[in-house]
Motif scaffolding. Structure first.
Motif, short mmCIF file in Angstrom:
data_model
loop_
_atom_site.label_atom_id
_atom_site.label_comp_id
_atom_site.label_asym_id
_atom_site.label_seq_id
_atom_site.Cartn_x
_atom_site.Cartn_y
_atom_site.Cartn_z
N GLU A 112 0.83 -1.21 0.00
CA GLU A 112 0.00 0.00 0.00
C GLU A 112 0.87 1.26 0.00
O GLU A 112 1.83 1.37 0.76
CB GLU A 112 -0.90 0.00 1.24
N GLY A 113 0.55 2.17 -0.91
CA GLY A 113 1.26 3.45 -0.99
C GLY A 113 2.47 3.45 -1.91
O GLY A 113 2.96 4.51 -2.30
N MET A 114 2.99 2.28 -2.26
CA MET A 114 4.20 2.24 -3.09
C MET A 114 3.94 2.72 -4.51
O MET A 114 4.78 3.38 -5.11
CB MET A 114 4.81 0.84 -3.12
N ARG A 115 2.77 2.42 -5.06
CA ARG A 115 2.45 2.86 -6.42
C ARG A 115 2.53 4.38 -6.51
O ARG A 115 3.11 4.93 -7.44
CB ARG A 115 1.06 2.38 -6.84
N GLU A 116 2.00 5.07 -5.53
CA GLU A 116 2.02 6.53 -5.51
C GLU A 116 3.45 7.05 -5.37
O GLU A 116 3.82 8.03 -6.00
CB GLU A 116 1.14 7.08 -4.38
N ARG A 117 4.25 6.39 -4.53
CA ARG A 117 5.65 6.80 -4.36
C ARG A 117 6.42 6.63 -5.66
O ARG A 117 7.22 7.49 -6.03
CB ARG A 117 6.30 5.99 -3.24
N ILE A 118 6.21 5.51 -6.35
CA ILE A 118 6.88 5.28 -7.63
C ILE A 118 6.44 6.33 -8.65
O ILE A 118 7.27 6.88 -9.38
CB ILE A 118 6.60 3.85 -8.16
N ALA A 119 5.15 6.63 -8.68
CA ALA A 119 4.63 7.64 -9.61
C ALA A 119 5.28 9.00 -9.35
O ALA A 119 5.67 9.71 -10.29
CB ALA A 119 3.12 7.74 -9.50
N ASP A 120 5.43 9.37 -8.08
CA ASP A 120 6.06 10.66 -7.74
C ASP A 120 7.52 10.72 -8.18
O ASP A 120 7.96 11.69 -8.78
CB ASP A 120 5.97 10.91 -6.23
N VAL A 121 8.26 9.66 -7.90
CA VAL A 121 9.68 9.62 -8.27
C VAL A 121 9.84 9.60 -9.78
O VAL A 121 10.70 10.28 -10.34
CB VAL A 121 10.39 8.41 -7.62
N LYS A 124 7.86 10.86 -11.97
CA LYS A 124 7.55 12.21 -12.46
C LYS A 124 8.76 13.14 -12.25
O LYS A 124 9.10 13.92 -13.13
CB LYS A 124 6.32 12.76 -11.74
N GLN A 125 9.42 13.04 -11.11
CA GLN A 125 10.61 13.85 -10.83
C GLN A 125 11.73 13.57 -11.83
O GLN A 125 12.48 14.46 -12.20
CB GLN A 125 11.13 13.59 -9.42
N HIS A 126 11.84 12.31 -12.26
CA HIS A 126 12.89 11.91 -13.20
C HIS A 126 12.43 12.00 -14.66
O HIS A 126 13.17 11.59 -15.56
CB HIS A 126 13.36 10.48 -12.89
N HIS A 127 11.20 12.50 -14.87
CA HIS A 127 10.64 12.64 -16.22
C HIS A 127 10.61 11.31 -16.97
O HIS A 127 11.02 11.20 -18.12
CB HIS A 127 11.43 13.68 -17.04
N ARG A 128 10.14 10.28 -16.25
CA ARG A 128 10.03 8.94 -16.84
C ARG A 128 8.64 8.39 -16.54
O ARG A 128 7.96 8.85 -15.64
CB ARG A 128 11.03 7.96 -16.23
N SER A 129 8.29 7.36 -17.30
CA SER A 129 7.08 6.62 -16.98
C SER A 129 7.35 5.77 -15.74
O SER A 129 8.50 5.53 -15.36
CB SER A 129 6.70 5.70 -18.15
N MET A 130 6.29 5.30 -15.12
CA MET A 130 6.47 4.41 -13.97
C MET A 130 7.22 3.15 -14.37
O MET A 130 8.10 2.69 -13.65
CB MET A 130 5.11 4.05 -13.36
#
Length: 105
Positions: free
Chosen positions: A20-29, A31-37
């Motif tokens: 729980e919550g990891m998908r959102e963390r991956i999405a945030d990171v 986005k910061q790196h300008h990459r897809s999940m």
């Protein structure tokens, strides 16, 4: 890191159950790196395998290697976090600067 050339149609697919919550963390990171999940996850797995020396086509220089200075460790860690195209651009820039410096001598 080796750039993967594959089509989403032909790529191996593997379902992963995330805590729980990891998908959102991956999405945030990502986005910061300008990459897809997906690209972020692949880059992280590749980085981990390289650090462990598990990818045979890459030299395995570990961040905890005694031959690295503190600054070299930090540079290596930050370099490995860059997207593949950013790594290539940085290497090209450094190579270009080095050739200019040699011309000045």
């Amino acid at each position: 890191m080796k750039q993967a050339n594959y089509s989403s149609r032909t790529a191996d697919k593997f379902v992963v159950r995330l805590p729980e919550g990891m998908r959102e963390r991956i999405a945030d990171v990502a986005k910061q790196h300008h990459r897809s999940m997906n690209s972020e996850i692949i880059a992280r797995i590749e980085q981990s395998l390289i650090q462990e020396g598990a990818l045979g086509d890459e030299p395995s220089l570990r961040l905890d290697s005694p031959e690295l200075s503190l600054h070299e460790r930090e540079l290596l860690q930050r370099f490995r976090q860059l997207a593949h195209r950013q790594q290539n651009a940085l290497v090209s820039l450094i190579a270009h600067d080095t050739s200019l410096a040699n011309d000045d001598e």
